[in-house]
Scaffold this active site. Structure first.
Site, PDB file in Angstrom:
ATOM      1  N   SER A   1       0.843  -1.209   0.000  1.00 41.15           N
ATOM      2  CA  SER A   1       0.000   0.000   0.000  1.00 41.15           C
ATOM      3  C   SER A   1       0.874   1.253   0.000  1.00 41.15           C
ATOM      4  O   SER A   1       0.481   2.280  -0.560  1.00 41.15           O
ATOM      5  CB  SER A   1      -0.988  -0.002   1.167  1.00 41.15           C
ATOM      6  OG  SER A   1      -0.325   0.143   2.400  1.00 41.15           O
TER       7      SER A   1
ATOM      8  N   LEU B   1      18.696  -6.806   6.701  1.00 46.52           N
ATOM      9  CA  LEU B   1      19.739  -6.669   5.676  1.00 46.52           C
ATOM     10  C   LEU B   1      21.122  -6.699   6.314  1.00 46.52           C
ATOM     11  O   LEU B   1      21.329  -6.176   7.415  1.00 46.52           O
ATOM     12  CB  LEU B   1      19.532  -5.359   4.926  1.00 46.52           C
ATOM     13  CG  LEU B   1      18.214  -5.303   4.134  1.00 46.52           C
ATOM     14  CD1 LEU B   1      17.821  -3.873   3.806  1.00 46.52           C
ATOM     15  CD2 LEU B   1      18.334  -6.145   2.863  1.00 46.52           C
TER      16      LEU B   1
ATOM     17  N   HIS C   1       8.993   2.887   9.391  1.00 45.57           N
ATOM     18  CA  HIS C   1       8.723   2.017  10.527  1.00 45.57           C
ATOM     19  C   HIS C   1       7.467   2.535  11.235  1.00 45.57           C
ATOM     20  O   HIS C   1       7.362   3.739  11.499  1.00 45.57           O
ATOM     21  CB  HIS C   1       9.915   2.014  11.487  1.00 45.57           C
ATOM     22  CG  HIS C   1       9.687   1.131  12.671  1.00 45.57           C
ATOM     23  ND1 HIS C   1       9.695  -0.243  12.578  1.00 45.57           N
ATOM     24  CD2 HIS C   1       9.388   1.425  13.968  1.00 45.57           C
ATOM     25  CE1 HIS C   1       9.428  -0.754  13.772  1.00 45.57           C
ATOM     26  NE2 HIS C   1       9.242   0.229  14.627  1.00 45.57           N
TER      27      HIS C   1
HETATM   28  C1  GRF Z   1       3.924  -0.682   6.905  1.00 46.99           C
HETATM   29  O1  GRF Z   1       3.168  -0.636   8.077  1.00 46.99           O
HETATM   30  C2  GRF Z   1       5.314  -0.235   7.161  1.00 46.99           C
HETATM   31  O2  GRF Z   1       5.402   0.727   8.159  1.00 46.99           O
HETATM   32  C3  GRF Z   1       5.999  -1.490   7.602  1.00 46.99           C
HETATM   33  O3  GRF Z   1       5.415  -2.490   6.810  1.00 46.99           O
HETATM   34  C4  GRF Z   1       4.110  -2.102   6.427  1.00 46.99           C
HETATM   35  C5  GRF Z   1       3.990  -2.224   4.936  1.00 46.99           C
HETATM   36  O4  GRF Z   1       2.695  -2.075   4.472  1.00 46.99           O
HETATM   37  N1  GRF Z   1       7.416  -1.366   7.471  1.00 46.99           N
HETATM   38  P1  GRF Z   1       2.405  -2.057   2.917  1.00 46.99           P
HETATM   39  O5  GRF Z   1       2.960  -3.342   2.323  1.00 46.99           O
HETATM   40  O6  GRF Z   1       3.052  -0.840   2.333  1.00 46.99           O
HETATM   41  O7  GRF Z   1       0.902  -2.019   2.803  1.00 46.99           O
END
Ligand code: GRF
Length: 213
Positions: free
Chosen positions: A13, A93, A109
């Site tokens: 997303s 990583l 994050h």
């Molecule tokens: C998000 O909540 C981001 O903060 C974390 O992983 C999630 C990814 O969501 N690192 P999406 O795949 O972008 O919907």
């Protein structure tokens, strides 16, 4: 034009937020490549629908983290990116990988770092009785969920709200702020000095934004 490679593992997303902003002419980057370690990531479909090159490098095909990271690094380098964007990329990583992309590797994050690195951030914030919760966009260093902070967005935690509800609200912040942080990068407005990120050569109030949504 700033060339961007986006790494994903799941829904994508945040990737969609980049695609939408590029389509709307609001984000001056070329989404050159999307790479997933997970062949089933829905984000790969999003990228393909947007006409972006995709690659899947499955970590299960490698005997070690080092070999996986080297293959990933080689594939990313082929795209000659100016910035590598971690958008829900669920792999730790190696330091070699991180150093290779130093000062051009960014992550989001779902917490207000340095609070709550790691997983399950929303429930942990609720359990700790936090008044504020949100998301952090930062340059990546070898230590997980650390590194110079570019931008944070925060909301007030509501009394009695579930971790799922809080997560959904934080996601909305992510979709607004991650493209903004990358826009600043693309415009050459970010510098790192003494482990702090400066916007237009100063620490700016724009780097901590409060939302009511
Ligand atoms: C998000 O909540 C981001 O903060 C974390 O992983 C999630 C990814 O969501 N690192 P999406 O795949 O972008 O919907």
């Amino acid at each position: 034009m700033t060339r961007a490679v986006v790494l994903i593992s799941g829904s994508g997303s945040n990737l969609q937020a980049f695609i939408d902003q590029v389509d709307q002419g609001e984000l001056p980057i070329d989404l050159s490549l999307v790479v997933s370690n997970n062949p089933d990531a829905y984000g790969l479909t999003r990228a393909q629908q947007a006409g972006i090159d995709t690659a899947c490098i499955n970590h299960r095909d490698f005997d070690s983290r080092e070999e996986f990271d080297q293959a990933l690094l080689d594939r990313i380098d082929m795209a000659e990116p100016d910035i590598v964007i971690l958008a829900g990329f669920m792999r730790i990583l190696t330091a070699e990988f991180v150093h290779h992309f130093e000062n051009r590797l960014v992550n989001i994050h779902p917490a207000l770092l340095p609070k709550f690195p790691g997983t399950d951030t929303h429930q942990r914030a609720i359990n700790a009785g936090e008044h504020w919760h949100g998301a952090t966009i930062h340059f990546v260093v070898p230590e997980v969920d650390a590194g110079p902070i570019i931008l944070q967005g925060r909301i007030q935690v509501r009394r009695g709200e579930s971790a799922e509800q809080l997560q959904q609200r934080v996601h909305k912040i992510e979709h607004r702020l991650y493209p903004l942080a990358v826009k600043w990068f693309a415009e050459g407005r970010l510098t790192v000095r003494d482990d702090a990120v400066l916007l237009d050569n100063e620490r700016s109030a724009m780097q901590l934004q409060s939302f009511d949504l």
